[in-house]
Design an enzyme around this catalytic site. Sequence first.
Site, PDB file in Angstrom:
ATOM      1  N   GLY A 206       0.698  -1.264   0.250  1.00 11.26           N
ATOM      2  CA  GLY A 206      -0.185   0.454   0.429  1.00 11.26           C
ATOM      3  C   GLY A 206       0.357   0.990  -0.002  1.00 11.26           C
ATOM      4  N   CYS A 209      -0.769   3.880  -2.900  1.00 12.16           N
ATOM      5  CA  CYS A 209      -1.634   4.240  -2.177  1.00 12.16           C
ATOM      6  C   CYS A 209      -1.582   4.948  -1.641  1.00 12.16           C
ATOM      7  CB  CYS A 209      -2.568   2.907  -2.201  1.00 12.16           C
ATOM      8  SG  CYS A 209      -3.108   1.812  -2.853  1.00 12.16           S
TER       9      CYS A 209
END
Length: 266
Positions: A206, A209
């Site tokens: 992640g 993101c």
Amino acid sequence: MTGIALTIAGSDPSGGAGLQADLKTFHQHGVYGTSVVTLLTVQSTRGVARVEPLPADLVDQQLSHLLDDVTPGAAKTGALGTAALVDVVATRARTWAFPLVVDPVMISKHGHRLIDEAAVEALRLRLLPVCALVTPNAHEAGHLAGAPVETLAQAREAARRIAGLGARAVLVKGGHLTGAPIDVLFSDGRTHEFPADRIDTPHTHGTGCTFSAAITARLALGEPLVDAVAGAKTWLTEAIRTGPRFGGGVGPVNHLAPLPRRAAAD
């Protein structure tokens, strides 16, 4: 005053990436987060088992109802999955007065494809020309620029090429480059570079993101782009360094990492 940020992204049940990571990042930056879901995944820190894009009309309806009521100071996209979903966002973004950050999520950290080839082409032709910033990693930058991106010099050239597709600014992330992880920002005809130490950890689920969400949050609070990228980079480095090591695979970064002192005082 609290800013508002919007994420248009897929769901990650493990919470390390996707709209869950975005919303955590918004909150940590003192920004109220809103979200529009684009696709559902079956995944954990060990991998992705299934990806199901939502119907384009459902995503369009989510955007319509939300934006008729709550207007963000900035928005970002994550995994969009299909050309139809890219088209929905691109069509709506033409009318937005707030900046759009595009994280061109193509492949998960576990190697699972999250966007088809038609969607990549739609992203290149329709979404990039309406975004304020696109944040590809080296692999994604190579795909968009049509040339390998393995070195810092290639990242600089790719940023210029992608800007030529219509994006107002391009941030090529350096985590996959040889040597130091230097991010390259091309904006207003100028190149800015953001070096950082390479942290020896497998727990980087992640990061893309989270980085783009941190930039979006800072833009929603009114920071200039270069400052937003610099502050987000500093915060992300600490989030990687202090990752909680959850799960039995590629774990998440620490979304509770403290903000740099300057940002906390703003």
